[in-house]
Design a protein around this motif. Structure first.
Motif, short mmCIF file in Angstrom:
data_model
loop_
_atom_site.label_atom_id
_atom_site.label_comp_id
_atom_site.label_asym_id
_atom_site.label_seq_id
_atom_site.Cartn_x
_atom_site.Cartn_y
_atom_site.Cartn_z
N PHE A 178 5.96 -8.78 -4.00
CA PHE A 178 5.78 -9.96 -3.16
C PHE A 178 5.23 -9.55 -1.80
CE2 PHE A 178 8.79 -11.18 -6.34
CZ PHE A 178 8.64 -12.54 -6.53
N THR A 179 4.51 -10.46 -1.17
CA THR A 179 3.97 -10.24 0.17
C THR A 179 4.56 -11.25 1.13
OG1 THR A 179 1.87 -9.36 -0.67
CG2 THR A 179 1.87 -10.22 1.58
N ASP A 180 5.02 -10.77 2.29
CA ASP A 180 5.58 -11.63 3.32
C ASP A 180 4.44 -12.44 3.97
OD1 ASP A 180 6.76 -12.82 5.52
OD2 ASP A 180 7.81 -11.03 6.19
N VAL A 181 4.47 -13.76 3.77
CA VAL A 181 3.43 -14.63 4.33
C VAL A 181 4.05 -15.66 5.28
CG1 VAL A 181 1.88 -14.34 2.35
CG2 VAL A 181 3.57 -16.19 2.33
N THR A 182 5.23 -15.36 5.79
CA THR A 182 6.00 -16.33 6.58
C THR A 182 5.20 -16.89 7.74
OG1 THR A 182 7.96 -15.01 6.03
CG2 THR A 182 8.21 -16.72 7.71
N ARG A 183 4.66 -16.03 8.56
CA ARG A 183 3.99 -16.49 9.78
C ARG A 183 2.68 -17.19 9.46
NH1 ARG A 183 6.73 -15.26 14.10
NH2 ARG A 183 8.29 -13.60 13.98
N ASP A 184 1.93 -16.67 8.51
CA ASP A 184 0.69 -17.32 8.13
C ASP A 184 0.94 -18.71 7.56
OD1 ASP A 184 -0.74 -15.11 8.93
OD2 ASP A 184 -0.91 -14.26 6.92
N ALA A 185 2.11 -18.87 6.90
CA ALA A 185 2.44 -20.16 6.30
C ALA A 185 3.01 -21.15 7.30
CB ALA A 185 3.43 -19.96 5.15
N GLY A 186 3.35 -20.70 8.49
CA GLY A 186 3.93 -21.59 9.49
C GLY A 186 5.40 -21.83 9.32
N LEU A 187 6.12 -20.89 8.70
CA LEU A 187 7.54 -21.09 8.41
C LEU A 187 8.45 -20.17 9.23
CD1 LEU A 187 7.44 -21.48 4.51
CD2 LEU A 187 7.53 -23.27 6.25
N ALA A 188 7.93 -19.55 10.27
CA ALA A 188 8.73 -18.61 11.07
C ALA A 188 9.62 -19.37 12.06
CB ALA A 188 7.82 -17.64 11.81
N HIS A 189 10.58 -20.08 11.51
CA HIS A 189 11.49 -20.89 12.32
C HIS A 189 12.81 -20.15 12.50
CE1 HIS A 189 12.88 -24.81 13.88
NE2 HIS A 189 14.06 -24.47 13.38
N SER A 190 13.39 -20.23 13.69
CA SER A 190 14.66 -19.55 13.98
C SER A 190 15.77 -20.58 14.16
CB SER A 190 14.53 -18.71 15.25
OG SER A 190 13.54 -17.72 15.10
N GLY A 191 16.98 -20.17 13.84
CA GLY A 191 18.15 -21.03 14.00
C GLY A 191 19.19 -20.72 12.95
N TRP A 192 20.24 -21.52 12.94
CA TRP A 192 21.34 -21.32 11.99
C TRP A 192 20.99 -22.04 10.68
CZ3 TRP A 192 25.17 -17.87 12.60
CH2 TRP A 192 25.45 -17.43 13.90
N GLY A 193 20.09 -21.44 9.91
CA GLY A 193 19.66 -22.03 8.65
C GLY A 193 20.77 -22.00 7.60
N GLN A 194 20.86 -23.06 6.82
CA GLN A 194 21.91 -23.17 5.81
C GLN A 194 21.28 -23.37 4.42
OE1 GLN A 194 25.54 -23.14 7.09
NE2 GLN A 194 24.12 -22.12 8.46
N GLY A 195 21.08 -24.63 4.02
CA GLY A 195 20.57 -24.88 2.68
C GLY A 195 19.10 -25.23 2.67
N CYS A 196 18.49 -25.19 1.48
CA CYS A 196 17.10 -25.58 1.31
C CYS A 196 16.93 -26.30 -0.02
CB CYS A 196 16.17 -24.37 1.38
SG CYS A 196 16.47 -23.11 0.12
N CYS A 197 15.93 -27.16 -0.09
CA CYS A 197 15.61 -27.85 -1.34
C CYS A 197 14.13 -28.20 -1.33
CB CYS A 197 16.48 -29.10 -1.53
SG CYS A 197 16.46 -30.27 -0.15
N VAL A 198 13.61 -28.47 -2.52
CA VAL A 198 12.18 -28.64 -2.71
C VAL A 198 11.91 -29.95 -3.43
CG1 VAL A 198 10.17 -27.73 -3.97
CG2 VAL A 198 11.68 -26.17 -2.71
N GLY A 199 10.85 -30.66 -3.01
CA GLY A 199 10.41 -31.88 -3.67
C GLY A 199 9.13 -32.39 -3.04
N ASP A 200 8.31 -33.04 -3.81
CA ASP A 200 7.03 -33.57 -3.32
C ASP A 200 7.27 -34.97 -2.76
OD1 ASP A 200 4.45 -34.35 -2.86
OD2 ASP A 200 3.77 -34.15 -4.93
N TYR A 201 7.65 -35.03 -1.49
CA TYR A 201 8.09 -36.31 -0.93
C TYR A 201 6.93 -37.28 -0.71
CZ TYR A 201 6.42 -35.46 3.86
OH TYR A 201 5.64 -35.26 4.97
N ASP A 202 5.69 -36.76 -0.59
CA ASP A 202 4.55 -37.65 -0.36
C ASP A 202 3.65 -37.80 -1.57
OD1 ASP A 202 3.68 -35.05 -0.24
OD2 ASP A 202 2.73 -35.20 1.73
N ASN A 203 4.10 -37.28 -2.73
CA ASN A 203 3.39 -37.45 -4.01
C ASN A 203 1.92 -37.03 -3.95
OD1 ASN A 203 5.56 -38.32 -5.56
ND2 ASN A 203 5.17 -40.49 -5.22
N ASP A 204 1.66 -35.91 -3.24
CA ASP A 204 0.29 -35.41 -3.19
C ASP A 204 0.07 -34.24 -4.14
OD1 ASP A 204 1.73 -33.45 -1.89
OD2 ASP A 204 0.43 -33.37 -0.12
N GLY A 205 1.08 -33.96 -4.98
CA GLY A 205 0.96 -32.87 -5.94
C GLY A 205 1.36 -31.52 -5.40
#
Length: 627
Positions: free
Chosen positions: A147-174
């Motif tokens: 695997f390759t770390d793409v965190t910063r390129d993806a725009g996901l380098a967020h800091s804080g007390w992270g807990q849970g995560c979940c996935v879903g296409d909320y805007d139905n764009d595929g």
């Protein structure tokens, strides 16, 4: 197979027998059959010994050979070794927030057919120098086991007390979007389809006020309008400034050791339901939907206790159709409080029925320290069951669905009572050997680092547990023969399940507290066949969350459901995996879509991924390697 249910008298008999069997347990499982029989002279010997020993009193099926079951931790070789989950000090935990750890997601964010990994991260109350804050991680699957770390390129380098995560296409764009719950403001990331994400939390209306402890989350289409809504469980109302120091209150001691204060010293959090408006925004409908109802304190069963909790202390959460009515319900594992079952009333509201349904307490009526939760039909009767992890010295809870709106605590007779010294977090069902029966995986680790080296009956770092489903309602602990990926002690928290290398065997990724993650590659050699099903909604939500898939093969029928969020704070692969045993095909694959329509495809060959689009049947097939 024995039918479930059987009435109140049968449930009473089960409880009374088990109380006696628990007394007998002091004799030890190694007691002679003849001696135990003298203790039960008026009863058929086998039936009672089966419940005591957690296994049939007959010749057992042959154990798998040691080299047939194997999970290997390849996290370092795969490139995940630098992704340390930071939660305060690794050696000293003075506050509840520092003990809990984070979740993890297996999801294909770029839709290239290979699972990527998202790891939620934490922080420290002391803070970090600017630019050195720990962040979440996104790792792109290179399709070669790395695997390759793409965190910063993806725009996901967020800091804080992270807990849970979940996935879903909320805007139905595929494109699958990502939600992360925090102690603080929550974050919704919209997938842009070019490998990047945008933080749309505030404009979408789901960031919250920053004062809640967001725990588990799940997307679900509770009103069946074709748009996924969002449920967030909130843990406790935590304020470190108001928290006693270790040893400063009754809930701040463990085995005569001063430890971080438990949740009992804080008010329970209030869960949230957001309705998708279809324009990129959500509306908080928690009150109107009944989600905030404090589990009906007028319920007469509460009169039997003097306990009146405020809030729910929600941790693990999962949305699934537990009563087979075609509408998604919600189950929440609660810490030191009755767990919750929100029944979907099919009119935009929910009724909390956990106590009446028999899945709020354990069999003795005690509220457990619920952490993670997994859902599957482990006994093959067409109804979804629940496994829930708890604190050390508590049995992992297995709720068997009676098929009448209630559940039965089958933990002991299913064989899960053999392990009580482990503190479970991540949990889930997986068919690791592709025999068509869902097995159980548990990720464990204690919360008090101060117990290290104290020679107690529990340890801080703990091995994982792998229970093999015997196909007769019972499980056997096969952890010790499953390789160092399972037996190596870690302080584990969230875990997710999915076939990251597309070889037909379900793998596991685990987020370990104050440590790098574990990527457990399934190298088990069963020789069995399998089928993977990916669903795409059209009239239903695009992610097909809530779709019920039924697979018939070789005289057996299996069910599973596309779910967002489960385990402890984590997200499994949205593709569904079915072990087929020796069958070379599935005679039929039926999808009951969230929209209420159904379709069936027939004679589907084994050992491949089939993609089924609502209204179009199978639109593609990919044949992978045979396990």
């Amino acid at each position: 197979m024995t039918a479930k249910g059987g009435g109140a008298s049968r449930r009473r008999n089960r409880r009374s027998r088990r109380g006696f069997l628990r007394t007998l347990g002091s004799c030890g499982a190694a007691a002679s059959v003849g001696h135990l029989a003298t203790l039960l002279p008026e009863h058929p010997r086998s039936r009672y010994l089966e419940e005591l020993l957690g296994q049939p009193f007959r010749a057992l099926a042959a154990e798998p050979q040691a080299d047939e079951i194997r999970f290997t931790d390849i996290a370092v070789e795969a490139g995940l070794g630098s992704a340390v989950n930071v939660f305060g000090s690794a050696t000293e935990k003075n506050y509840l927030i520092e003990e809990m750890g984070s979740g993890v997601a297996f999801f294909d964010y770029d839709h290239d057919g290979w699972l990527d990994i998202f790891l939620v991260n934490g922080s420290s109350l002391e803070g970090f120098p600017q630019g050195q804050e720990p962040t979440n991680y996104l790792f792109h699957n290179n399709r070669d086991g790395t695997f390759t770390d793409v965190t910063r390129d993806a725009g996901l380098a967020h800091s804080g007390w992270g807990q849970g995560c979940c996935v879903g296409d909320y805007d139905n764009d595929g494109l699958d979007d990502l939600f992360v719950a925090y102690w603080g403001k929550n974050v919704l990331y919209r997938n842009n389809g070019d490998g990047t994400f945008d933080d749309v939390s505030e404009q979408a209306g789901v960031a919250g006020d920053g004062r809640r402890w967001g725990a588990a989350c799940c997307f679900l289409d509770y009103d069946r309008d074709g748009l996924v809504d969002l449920f967030v469980a909130n843990y406790v109302n935590f304020d470190p400034a108001a928290s006693p120091e270790p040893g400063g209150a009754e809930s701040c001691w463990y085995n005569n050791l001063a430890v971080a204060c438990g949740p009992q010293g804080f008010g329970g959090g209030t869960n949230i339901l957001y309705r998708n408006n279809g324009d990129g925004t959500f509306t908080d409908v928690s009150e109107d939907s009944g989600i905030t109802n404090p589990r009906g304190l007028a319920d007469p069963s509460f009169a039997k206790t003097n306990w009146r909790p405020a809030g729910s202390y929600g941790m693990g959460a999962v949305a699934a159709d537990f009563d087979n009515d075609g509408w998604t319900d919600i189950y929440v594992a609660c810490d030191t409080a009755p767990s919750l079952l929100y029944r979907n009333n099919r009119d935009g509201t929910f009724s909390e029925i956990g106590i009446a349904a028999g899945c709020a307490f354990n069999e003795d009526g005690a509220a457990m320290a619920g952490m993670g939760v997994g859902v599957a039909d482990y006994d093959g009767d067409g109804w979804l069951d629940i496994v829930r992890t708890n604190f050390s010295d508590q049995v992992t809870t297995l709720y068997q669905n009676n098929g009448d709106g209630t559940f039965y605590d089958a933990s002991l007779q299913a064989g899960l009572g053999v392990n009580t010294k482990y503190l479970g977090f991540g949990a889930g069902f997986l068919d690791f050997d592709n025999d068509g029966w869902k097995d159980i995986f548990l990720a464990n680790g204690h919360v008090y680092p101060s117990i290290s080296g104290k020679k107690l009956h529990v340890t801080y770092e703990q091995r994982k547990i792998l229970y093999r489903n015997r196909g007769d309602g019972r499980f056997r602990d096969v952890s010790r023969s499953a390789g160092p990926g399972i037996t190596t002690p870690r302080v584990s928290r969230g875990c997710a399940f999915g076939d990251f290398d597309n070889d037909g065997r379900v793998d596991v990724v685990v987020n370990n507290l104050d440590d790098a993650p574990s990527l457990l590659r399934n190298e088990s050699r069963s020789g069995n066949n399998w089928l993977m099903v990916k669903c795409i909604g059209t009239k239903s939500n695009r992610s097909a969350i809530g779709a019920r898939v039924t697979v018939a093969s070789d005289g057996r029928v299996q069910i599973d459901e596309v779910m967002s969020g489960s385990s402890y704070y984590s997200q499994n692969d949205l593709r569904l995996h079915f072990g087929l045993g020796s069958a070379n095909e599935a005679e039929s694959v039926e999808v009951r879509w969230p929209s209420g329509t159904s379709e069936v495809v027939r004679n589907v060959a084994a050992n491949r991924l089939v993609v089924i689009k609502e209204g179009d049947g199978i639109i593609s097939e990919d044949e992978f390697r045979r396990a």
